[in-house]
Design a protein around this motif. Sequence first.
Motif, mmCIF file in Angstrom:
data_model
loop_
_atom_site.group_PDB
_atom_site.id
_atom_site.type_symbol
_atom_site.label_atom_id
_atom_site.label_comp_id
_atom_site.label_asym_id
_atom_site.label_seq_id
_atom_site.Cartn_x
_atom_site.Cartn_y
_atom_site.Cartn_z
ATOM 1 N N ASP A 90 47.555 47.566 31.417
ATOM 2 C CA ASP A 90 48.460 47.098 32.470
ATOM 3 C C ASP A 90 49.335 45.941 32.004
ATOM 4 N N SER A 91 48.859 45.221 30.972
ATOM 5 C CA SER A 91 49.627 44.093 30.431
ATOM 6 C C SER A 91 50.627 44.529 29.369
ATOM 7 N N SER A 92 50.531 45.773 28.936
ATOM 8 C CA SER A 92 51.352 46.246 27.816
ATOM 9 C C SER A 92 52.754 46.637 28.264
ATOM 10 N N ASN A 93 53.716 46.443 27.357
ATOM 11 C CA ASN A 93 55.067 46.937 27.627
ATOM 12 C C ASN A 93 55.283 48.294 26.946
ATOM 13 N N GLN A 94 54.178 48.923 26.526
ATOM 14 C CA GLN A 94 54.265 50.218 25.846
ATOM 15 C C GLN A 94 53.625 51.338 26.678
ATOM 16 N N GLN A 95 53.625 51.195 27.989
ATOM 17 C CA GLN A 95 52.886 52.137 28.827
ATOM 18 C C GLN A 95 53.396 53.573 28.707
ATOM 19 N N ASP A 96 54.710 53.740 28.571
ATOM 20 C CA ASP A 96 55.254 55.104 28.433
ATOM 21 C C ASP A 96 54.725 55.766 27.167
ATOM 22 N N VAL A 228 40.430 33.685 29.451
ATOM 23 C CA VAL A 228 41.293 34.441 28.526
ATOM 24 C C VAL A 228 42.740 34.408 29.012
ATOM 25 N N ALA A 229 42.941 34.593 30.316
ATOM 26 C CA ALA A 229 44.306 34.588 30.860
ATOM 27 C C ALA A 229 44.970 33.223 30.661
ATOM 28 N N GLU A 230 44.238 32.161 30.946
ATOM 29 C CA GLU A 230 44.804 30.817 30.787
ATOM 30 C C GLU A 230 45.066 30.492 29.323
ATOM 31 N N ARG A 231 44.146 30.907 28.488
ATOM 32 C CA ARG A 231 44.268 30.577 27.051
ATOM 33 C C ARG A 231 45.425 31.326 26.395
ATOM 34 N N THR A 232 45.708 32.530 26.870
ATOM 35 C CA THR A 232 46.669 33.395 26.168
ATOM 36 C C THR A 232 47.990 33.587 26.890
ATOM 37 N N GLY A 233 47.996 33.393 28.200
ATOM 38 C CA GLY A 233 49.205 33.686 28.960
ATOM 39 C C GLY A 233 49.240 35.104 29.504
ATOM 40 N N MET A 234 48.171 35.882 29.293
ATOM 41 C CA MET A 234 48.103 37.200 29.914
ATOM 42 C C MET A 234 48.062 37.020 31.438
ATOM 43 N N ASP A 235 48.644 37.971 32.156
ATOM 44 C CA ASP A 235 48.827 37.852 33.601
ATOM 45 C C ASP A 235 47.547 38.231 34.342
ATOM 46 N N LEU A 236 46.888 37.237 34.907
ATOM 47 C CA LEU A 236 45.612 37.457 35.590
ATOM 48 C C LEU A 236 45.735 38.432 36.762
ATOM 49 N N SER A 237 46.921 38.487 37.377
ATOM 50 C CA SER A 237 47.096 39.374 38.537
ATOM 51 C C SER A 237 46.980 40.842 38.150
ATOM 52 N N LYS A 238 47.045 41.128 36.852
ATOM 53 C CA LYS A 238 46.926 42.519 36.392
ATOM 54 C C LYS A 238 45.479 42.935 36.116
ATOM 55 N N TRP A 239 44.540 42.011 36.313
ATOM 56 C CA TRP A 239 43.128 42.362 36.141
ATOM 57 C C TRP A 239 42.748 43.406 37.194
ATOM 58 N N PRO A 240 42.117 44.513 36.789
ATOM 59 C CA PRO A 240 41.805 45.582 37.753
ATOM 60 C C PRO A 240 40.829 45.130 38.833
#
Length: 295
Positions: A90-96, A228-240
């Motif tokens: 869900d965090s990837s920009n390569q979903q297609d 992990v989200a805070e440390r990396t900048g991954m978007d926590l709202s995308k956690w399933p």
Amino acid sequence: GRIQDLISVETSVEDLGTPLQKQEPLLINSTLYTGRADSVNQQCKQLIGKKSQKFKKIWTSHFVQDSETNTVICYNYKAAMSSWLQFFYDSSNQQDEIDKKISKDMFKLFKVLGLSKTKILEASINPNKFVFIVVRHPFDRLISAYANRIANKNSGQHKFHTQKMYNHREKRKYRRDEIPRFQDFLVYVLGGARDAHWRTYSESCTPCIVKYDAVVKLEDGMDGVKYVAERTGMDLSKWPKDRINRSKDTPATYRDVACEIIEKLYNYFKIDFQLFEYSASQYLKDHDVDCQLTE
């Protein structure tokens, strides 16, 4: 260093990637997660000379990367793997591209977001990348593997493994339509049965070759995900959300398992217990299992 000695890695400046985005001070206690990784590294220094052969194969299929944030995970089956893979998808920009190649089969996500052996090793010594591993208590993980994969007649593992297991009570092999007893499953594992759902962390993620920046445990709950989200900048709202943990419903318990088998089980997974600082004795005490182990 240890990694360079084991496998020669040449990293050019261009390969280093962009630095992790600057974060506000972490709200989560980061030293808990980084301290675990430091402990693993220290213990590996003692282990590497004695048992180095055991650690040399890198299972590239256990690693995926979020290229936007330079975050690399080594995941383990039955340690919230589905949730973590969904998060990386869900965090990837390569979903297609992912959908075309693997038709949303998250277990094959490494085929698009994975890394080669060399790239994994480069990432582990690159200060601009964040490499972490997710684990859970080995005894709990075995209950989950049994509940979801052996006691579930629809799973591929049930169909593949059940007929190979021995029913010690009735002194015969199990039939395919039967559900093996938990103790018989554990004896089967101890006999060397191979499967990613109970492969050791030390084999799947080679923590004595790949240097991790942090260790996240399933027992951390959402705090580990938030870290992990805070440390990396991954978007926590995308956690399933709302993932179902069916292993909570299983009647399997170590109270039904002979102490001799539990002792052998501890020794079989001993490196995982030691590296990731899990206690077998405390687990048995917490779950009212009357067995004394030598740890």
